[in-house]
Each structure stands twice: as C-alpha cells, then as structure tokens.
Design a protein around this motif. Structure first.
Motif, PDB file in Angstrom:
ATOM      1  N   LEU A  95       0.865  -1.176   0.000  1.00 52.32           N
ATOM      2  CA  LEU A  95       0.000   0.000   0.000  1.00 52.32           C
ATOM      3  C   LEU A  95       0.900   1.224   0.000  1.00 52.32           C
ATOM      4  O   LEU A  95       1.580   1.500   0.991  1.00 52.32           O
ATOM      5  CB  LEU A  95      -0.903  -0.007   1.236  1.00 52.32           C
ATOM      6  N   GLY A  96       0.932   1.938  -1.120  1.00 55.59           N
ATOM      7  CA  GLY A  96       1.880   3.047  -1.225  1.00 55.59           C
ATOM      8  C   GLY A  96       3.298   2.520  -1.111  1.00 55.59           C
ATOM      9  O   GLY A  96       3.709   1.639  -1.854  1.00 55.59           O
ATOM     10  N   VAL A  97       4.050   3.040  -0.131  1.00 58.06           N
ATOM     11  CA  VAL A  97       5.435   2.583   0.071  1.00 58.06           C
ATOM     12  C   VAL A  97       5.524   1.503   1.149  1.00 58.06           C
ATOM     13  O   VAL A  97       6.620   1.024   1.455  1.00 58.06           O
ATOM     14  CB  VAL A  97       6.345   3.772   0.459  1.00 58.06           C
ATOM     15  N   TYR A  98       4.372   1.103   1.700  1.00 54.25           N
ATOM     16  CA  TYR A  98       4.368   0.196   2.850  1.00 54.25           C
ATOM     17  C   TYR A  98       4.119  -1.255   2.416  1.00 54.25           C
ATOM     18  O   TYR A  98       3.082  -1.559   1.813  1.00 54.25           O
ATOM     19  CB  TYR A  98       3.316   0.627   3.869  1.00 54.25           C
ATOM     20  N   GLU A  99       5.054  -2.128   2.724  1.00 57.10           N
ATOM     21  CA  GLU A  99       4.934  -3.550   2.414  1.00 57.10           C
ATOM     22  C   GLU A  99       4.411  -4.291   3.642  1.00 57.10           C
ATOM     23  O   GLU A  99       4.991  -4.205   4.727  1.00 57.10           O
ATOM     24  CB  GLU A  99       6.286  -4.128   1.985  1.00 57.10           C
ATOM     25  N   GLY A 100       3.293  -4.989   3.468  1.00 55.90           N
ATOM     26  CA  GLY A 100       2.686  -5.716   4.577  1.00 55.90           C
ATOM     27  C   GLY A 100       1.991  -6.952   4.075  1.00 55.90           C
ATOM     28  O   GLY A 100       2.449  -7.598   3.127  1.00 55.90           O
ATOM     29  N   VAL A 101       0.871  -7.294   4.723  1.00 57.68           N
ATOM     30  CA  VAL A 101       0.101  -8.469   4.318  1.00 57.68           C
ATOM     31  C   VAL A 101      -1.372  -8.114   4.220  1.00 57.68           C
ATOM     32  O   VAL A 101      -1.853  -7.176   4.857  1.00 57.68           O
ATOM     33  CB  VAL A 101       0.280  -9.650   5.307  1.00 57.68           C
ATOM     34  N   ILE A 102      -2.072  -8.899   3.411  1.00 53.56           N
ATOM     35  CA  ILE A 102      -3.502  -8.724   3.230  1.00 53.56           C
ATOM     36  C   ILE A 102      -4.211 -10.020   3.583  1.00 53.56           C
ATOM     37  O   ILE A 102      -3.663 -11.116   3.384  1.00 53.56           O
ATOM     38  CB  ILE A 102      -3.820  -8.315   1.774  1.00 53.56           C
ATOM     39  N   SER A 103      -5.395  -9.915   4.154  1.00 54.69           N
ATOM     40  CA  SER A 103      -6.201 -11.090   4.493  1.00 54.69           C
ATOM     41  C   SER A 103      -7.668 -10.742   4.319  1.00 54.69           C
ATOM     42  O   SER A 103      -8.048  -9.567   4.369  1.00 54.69           O
ATOM     43  CB  SER A 103      -5.935 -11.561   5.922  1.00 54.69           C
ATOM     44  N   LYS A 104      -8.475 -11.765   4.129  1.00 56.19           N
ATOM     45  CA  LYS A 104      -9.915 -11.564   3.966  1.00 56.19           C
ATOM     46  C   LYS A 104     -10.613 -11.736   5.312  1.00 56.19           C
ATOM     47  O   LYS A 104     -10.213 -12.580   6.124  1.00 56.19           O
ATOM     48  CB  LYS A 104     -10.477 -12.567   2.952  1.00 56.19           C
ATOM     49  N   ASN A 105     -11.630 -10.949   5.563  1.00 52.10           N
ATOM     50  CA  ASN A 105     -12.416 -11.069   6.787  1.00 52.10           C
ATOM     51  C   ASN A 105     -12.984 -12.489   6.916  1.00 52.10           C
ATOM     52  O   ASN A 105     -13.657 -12.972   6.006  1.00 52.10           O
ATOM     53  CB  ASN A 105     -13.556 -10.048   6.774  1.00 52.10           C
TER      54      ASN A 105
END
Length: 301
Positions: A95-105
């Motif tokens: 997201l933008g410059v931020y590297e992270g993780v995504i998950s579904k509800n």
C-alpha cells in the motif's frame, strides 16, 4: 489481483492514485478521503497500522508492521496448516510505500465470536485475567462457561485439544504474543463450538528459544520456554505430551524449503535468497534446541 514484485497492489484495489507518502498519518488521511470503505482499525505511531476496506463485495484487511518481515505471516500460515491448525491465509501486499500483508475477513454473520480475554474476564476480573492465560486455568474456565451444556466435557475436550496444538505451535516458532485476545472460541447457530481461526503470528522467531517467555503458558508459573516444556512433557498425559515430538518435523530444514516453494508459487516470484537463508538459520536453531531438549527428557539427563 495485480501484483508488483510479488506484492498485491492495494492501491489498485482501493482505486486510488499512487503517491509516495512516508508519514502514516498523512497516508491514512489520504486513504480516508479517497475511499469511503476504508476503516483504520489499529495504529501505533509510524511503526504499525491495520486498516480494512471493501473490494468486490468482500472486506479485506491490510496490516503493516515495521518490526517484522511480511513473509512471516505466510510462512507461519503454512507451518500451522502442516500441524492441521485452522489458520487465516495471508498474502504479501503493498500500500503506497508500505509492504505488509492482506487477508480476507473470516467472520460470518449469525456466528458468535468470543475472545479468550472475554472468557477469562468473566471469572478473574478486567485487570487480572491476563495472568490466567494458561492451559490449566483456561480448561477450568471453559468447563464453567459451558457448564449448562449436557455435552460440556466433549466440547471442552475438543477446544483444549486444539488449543494445546496452538500452544505447541507457538513453542516451535517462538510465538510469544498469544495474549488472551489472540485466541478465542466460536459458537455457531446449530450449537457447534470450535476454536477461533489461528491468526496474527507475525511476532515469532524474534528471540533465541532459550529466551522466549510465552503469553500463553502451561500454568500460572511464568517460566522460560525450556522450563515450561520440561514441565509440560513430564506432567501431561500421553495424548498431549506426544504432540511436540510428533510435530518437530514441521520446522525441519526439509519442510521449511517446501514452505518456501509454496510461497513462491503463491506470490509468483522467488523469495530473496538472503531472506531464505536467514529463516533457515533461525529455524535450525529452534529445531536443534527442541531436538536436544526432547532427547534429554527421553534419556533423563
């Protein structure tokens, strides 16, 4: 979902222009103004934040934590699955410059989700329940919580079997952060009860195993992992004491390499070699630690 170097492009999911914003407050304000489904769920200065958003009729969560590598959640998801622990699936996301993780509800309508902290709070008070976040007290509290059910013993036995497996999983990966709100139970409309899906395992492999102090403990004694494991293996029934030895292979070099391959297939890009070597080094330390400890316990040394 489109990817950039293996990371899902969250900017595109949110349908917002790409901007290099390095201040978290500025970023979150920008998102809130440009997408009315965005909700900021958690934020700690510039080091951590969690937000939710809607995409194609589903709710997703993006999590950024500057203290850990986003690959952690993917690795521990696959290792938990190897232990037959129902876990939340994560993917790399940017997201933008931020590297992270995504998950579904994962939550479903009509289902009751009860955090461990809510149960312990019922019997130990708002300010004291954290010290009762241990297998012995949780077992007793669950029996009290379900005392009016005719199948109480079966329900509690099922929940504790699964919680013990998570307890062992935490030991194997050095997951220190299984606080009372990082586990829970689920009650379905048909009366079925289960343990909540396992999630949020990013804060693992941080310390050497001999220095780890877990928030989910065996009993009220606040022991380092080594002493807690010795006690657990000595006093537990065969049903529970066999869990740790039977799943040691999960953190073996062979299985970690298989896990890397699964992640590379999932993301479509190779993991950085330097990162893989660092994970292999840490898991070797953990594997040798547990292998030696279990050997000493078997031989009585």
């Amino acid at each position: 979902m489109d990817r950039i170097d293996g990371f899902i492009d969250v900017d595109k999911l949110l349908n917002i222009p790409k901007k290099e914003i390095y201040d978290v407050s500025e970023l979150l304000n920008f998102l809130l103004k440009n997408n009315n489904t965005v909700v900021v769920c958690k934020r700690r200065m510039n080091s951590q934040f969690v937000l939710s958003f809607d995409y194609n009729g589903e709710t997703y969560y993006f999590k950024f934590d500057s203290f850990v590598n986003p690959y952690n959640e993917l690795i521990f998801y696959y290792l938990a699955s190897d232990m037959e622990i129902n876990s939340l699936s994560y993917d790399l996301a940017k997201l933008g410059v931020y590297e992270g993780v995504i998950s579904k509800n994962f939550k479903k309508n009509g289902v009751k989700y009860i955090l461990g902290g809510e149960i312990l709070n019922c019997y130990h008070g708002e300010y004291m329940y954290g010290m009762y976040n241990n297998l012995e007290d949780i077992w007793a509290d669950l029996e009290e919580y379900f005392k009016d059910r005719s199948d109480m013993q079966e329900v509690v036995a099922k929940l504790m079997d699964k919680l013990v497996r998570i307890f062992i999983f935490d030991l194997l990966i050095g997951q220190e952060d299984r606080h009372p709100d990082n586990w829970g139970i689920v009650e379905y409309p048909n009366g079925e009860v289960d343990l909540q899906i396992n999630l949020d395992n990013s804060r693992a492999l941080v310390d050497h195993p001999i220095m780890v102090r877990h928030k989910l403990r065996m009993n009220n004694d606040d022991l380092y992992a080594e002493d807690m494991i010795e006690n657990f293996q000595k006093v537990s029934s065969d049903e529970f004491s066999s869990v740790l030895p039977s799943y040691l292979w999960v953190i073996s070099k062979e299985n970690i390499l298989k896990t890397f391959a699964k992640i590379e297939e999932q993301t479509g890009v190779p993991m950085p070699e330097e990162l893989k070597n660092e994970y292999l080094r840490k898991f070797e330390i953990y594997y040798d630690f547990f292998d030696d400890l279990l050997s000493d316990l078997r031989t009585g040394r």
